[in-house]
Design a protein around this motif. Structure first.
Motif, short mmCIF file in Angstrom:
data_model
loop_
_atom_site.label_atom_id
_atom_site.label_comp_id
_atom_site.label_asym_id
_atom_site.label_seq_id
_atom_site.Cartn_x
_atom_site.Cartn_y
_atom_site.Cartn_z
N GLY A 43 43.05 -31.13 -27.98
CA GLY A 43 44.26 -30.42 -27.57
C GLY A 43 44.37 -30.23 -26.07
O GLY A 43 45.41 -29.87 -25.58
N GLY A 44 43.31 -30.46 -25.34
CA GLY A 44 43.34 -30.34 -23.89
C GLY A 44 43.63 -31.68 -23.26
O GLY A 44 43.80 -32.69 -23.93
N SER A 45 43.66 -31.68 -21.95
CA SER A 45 43.89 -32.93 -21.27
C SER A 45 42.58 -33.71 -21.18
O SER A 45 41.50 -33.14 -21.14
CB SER A 45 44.47 -32.68 -19.88
OG SER A 45 43.60 -31.89 -19.12
N SER A 46 42.70 -35.00 -21.13
CA SER A 46 41.51 -35.84 -21.09
C SER A 46 40.92 -35.82 -19.67
O SER A 46 41.53 -35.33 -18.73
CB SER A 46 41.86 -37.26 -21.50
OG SER A 46 42.69 -37.86 -20.54
N VAL A 47 39.75 -36.37 -19.55
CA VAL A 47 39.07 -36.44 -18.25
C VAL A 47 39.88 -37.28 -17.28
O VAL A 47 40.00 -36.94 -16.10
CB VAL A 47 37.64 -37.01 -18.44
CG1 VAL A 47 36.96 -37.23 -17.10
CG2 VAL A 47 36.81 -36.11 -19.32
N VAL A 48 40.47 -38.34 -17.78
CA VAL A 48 41.27 -39.22 -16.92
C VAL A 48 42.47 -38.47 -16.38
O VAL A 48 42.80 -38.58 -15.19
CB VAL A 48 41.71 -40.48 -17.69
CG1 VAL A 48 42.64 -41.33 -16.86
CG2 VAL A 48 40.50 -41.28 -18.15
N GLU A 49 43.14 -37.69 -17.21
CA GLU A 49 44.31 -36.94 -16.77
C GLU A 49 43.92 -35.87 -15.76
O GLU A 49 44.64 -35.65 -14.78
CB GLU A 49 45.02 -36.30 -17.96
CG GLU A 49 45.70 -37.31 -18.86
CD GLU A 49 46.26 -36.67 -20.12
OE1 GLU A 49 46.11 -35.44 -20.29
OE2 GLU A 49 46.84 -37.41 -20.93
N ARG A 50 42.79 -35.21 -15.98
CA ARG A 50 42.34 -34.19 -15.01
C ARG A 50 41.99 -34.82 -13.68
O ARG A 50 42.31 -34.28 -12.62
CB ARG A 50 41.14 -33.42 -15.57
CG ARG A 50 41.58 -32.36 -16.57
CD ARG A 50 40.40 -31.58 -17.03
NE ARG A 50 39.74 -32.44 -18.05
CZ ARG A 50 38.60 -32.19 -18.64
NH1 ARG A 50 37.93 -31.12 -18.31
NH2 ARG A 50 38.12 -33.00 -19.54
N ASN A 51 41.33 -35.98 -13.72
CA ASN A 51 41.01 -36.67 -12.47
C ASN A 51 42.26 -37.17 -11.77
O ASN A 51 42.35 -37.14 -10.54
CB ASN A 51 40.05 -37.84 -12.72
CG ASN A 51 38.66 -37.37 -13.04
OD1 ASN A 51 38.26 -36.26 -12.68
ND2 ASN A 51 37.91 -38.20 -13.74
N LEU A 52 43.25 -37.61 -12.54
CA LEU A 52 44.53 -38.03 -11.96
C LEU A 52 45.23 -36.83 -11.31
O LEU A 52 45.81 -36.97 -10.23
CB LEU A 52 45.41 -38.65 -13.05
CG LEU A 52 46.75 -39.23 -12.60
CD1 LEU A 52 46.54 -40.34 -11.58
CD2 LEU A 52 47.52 -39.74 -13.80
#
Length: 76
Positions: A43-52
């Motif tokens: 339900g949270g954002s993925s690691v890729v989205e957080r890094n983006l």
């Protein structure tokens, strides 16, 4: 010196456009085309989205600082 800041500003602006378009919006986005459409089951954002997100914020800070620096250089 102005030329250096102008080049940095152009590069940061182009990167900002690309990074904003890569973000996933309500209906998807360009990130879906490159495999970014796979979402986490937690339900949270993925690691890729957080890094983006972090990269976009970093480039935004560089862009803002460059605009301020150019404004100060041209004022004097």
């Amino acid at each position: 010196m102005e030329l250096l800041f102008t080049i940095i500003l152009v590069i940061a602006s182009a990167l900002m456009i690309v990074l904003v378009l890569l973000h996933k919006g309500r209906g998807g986005g360009l990130s879906d085309m490159f495999g970014g459409g796979v979402s986490s089951s937690l339900g949270g954002s993925s690691v890729v989205e957080r890094n983006l997100d972090r990269l976009t914020i970093g480039i935004g800070v560089i862009w803002f600082a460059t605009v301020i620096a150019l404004g100060l250089l041209m004022a004097y």
